[in-house]
Enzyme design. Structure first.
Site, PDB file in Angstrom:
ATOM      1  CB  SER A 155       7.669   8.784   0.006  1.00 37.79           C
ATOM      2  OG  SER A 155       6.290   8.517  -0.121  1.00 37.79           O
ATOM      3  CE  LYS A 177       6.099   5.052  -2.454  1.00 39.22           C
ATOM      4  NZ  LYS A 177       6.783   6.094  -1.643  1.00 39.22           N
TER       5      LYS A 177
END
Length: 340
Positions: free
Chosen positions: A235, A280
């Site tokens: 990611s 996140k």
């Protein structure tokens, strides 16, 4: 005559033991929480030089830890904590195999980020084929227990190949039951193993019995180095790309601002969806990020951008959520809205 232990004391002792077990003993569940937001200026070097521009590009992560009964119950009370089963997190992989797969994803992410950044910067490069990367192995394979997920097969019967297609054509030209010797790299060491080919369930042809993909490496005059131990998964691809690209062109794209984000990257620079984006967003906001890049391809029904916006609204952050489909779109945004 022996004295009897009072029932009340026994019950208290039993309760204490149960309480200790709830706090200390792990259960087959994992807790996902907002992880760290990590600046890349000291972790990525191009041509032996660190990023010297003000501000930062940062990758974001999800914190994962094995649960106990106590921590699982507490997680249920938290807005951005999710309780997941081991199967939901790792599938059927063992802990060791899961870590190996995550390391492969990180290596691929770095490789693709270098490629995407070089393309954006119009720098020449070529791809070197290293062999076949093992992503899985059938339990009935003669090589099960020898080859592991994460290994790289470099030769079959002392023959090297220039692509996975050539590798598969050679193996499938043989018959089920034929003996072959493979040479492979495992944890940096070259090993050999011999065994009989099995019948593949997919096409009925002979095969080793592995799930594979190309293991390649970028060959360029531009030297890119990563220092990202203990970080796995794909990611960080987009943020790696932006960090490398800025150093390649030697142009300040941040203008002193804190830029975070997430998203996989392929060799063409396309940004892909990831998991845990709400966590996140929380991590990036708490770190002081002003801009957060989120993967977005709404035509395909992807939800990362929508989930990021929801999380940002929930925590009432001033951080701007910017949707991007490609690394080029992220660069364009930086040049038009940040670097001025």
């Amino acid at each position: 005559m022996k004295r009897k232990v009072p029932i009340k004391r026994l019950l208290l002792l039993l309760f204490a033991l149960i309480l200790m077990a709830c706090v200390a003993l792990p259960i087959p569940y994992y807790i996902e929480t907002p992880g760290s937001t990590i600046k890349l200026d000291t972790l990525v070097k191009v041509n032996d030089q660190k990023d010297k521009f003000s501000g930062s590009f940062s990758l974001t992560s999800v914190g994962i830890r094995q649960a106990t009964v106590a921590t699982a119950l507490f997680a249920k009370t938290q807005s951005f904590s999710d309780l997941v089963t081991k199967e939901e997190l790792m599938g059927s992989a063992s802990n060791d195999d899961y870590n190996r797969i995550q390391n492969f994803y990180m290596e691929s992410s770095q490789n693709n980020a270098i490629t995407a950044a070089l393309n954006l910067a119009d720098k020449p490069f070529k791809m070197d084929y290293l062999g076949v990367y093992v992503l899985g192995i059938e339990p009935n394979s003669a090589f099960y227990g020898q080859i592991k997920i994460g290994d790289t097969v470099v030769q079959v019967d002392s023959k090297a190949f220039k692509s996975s297609d050539d590798f598969m054509k050679y193996v499938q030209s043989k018959k089920v039951g034929d003996q072959v010797t493979i040479t492979y790299l495992q944890d940096g060491k070259e090993k050999k193993a011999s065994g009989a080919l099995i019948k593949l369930p997919t096409n009925g042809k002979a095969g080793i019995g592995i799930t594979l993909t190309d293991h390649t490496k970028v060959n360029s005059q531009e030297k890119v180095q990563f220092d990202v131990d203990n970080i796995g998964g794909p990611s960080a691809g987009l943020m790696f790309t932006l960090e490398i690209y800025q150093q390649l062109i030697k142009q300040d794209l941040r203008n002193g601002h804190e830029i975070a984000g997430t998203g996989t990257i392929d060799s063409e620079g396309n940004v892909g969806q990831i998991g845990g984006i709400d966590k996140k967003v929380v991590s990036a906001s708490e770190s002081g990020a002003e801009v957060f890049f989120a993967p977005a391809d709404l035509e395909k029904g992807d939800t990362n951008y929508r989930d990021a916006k929801k999380a940002a609204k929930k925590i009432n952050t001033k951080m701007e959520i910017v949707p991007v489909k490609t690394a080029e779109e992220a660069v364009k945004y930086l040049k038009e809205h940040v670097a001025k």
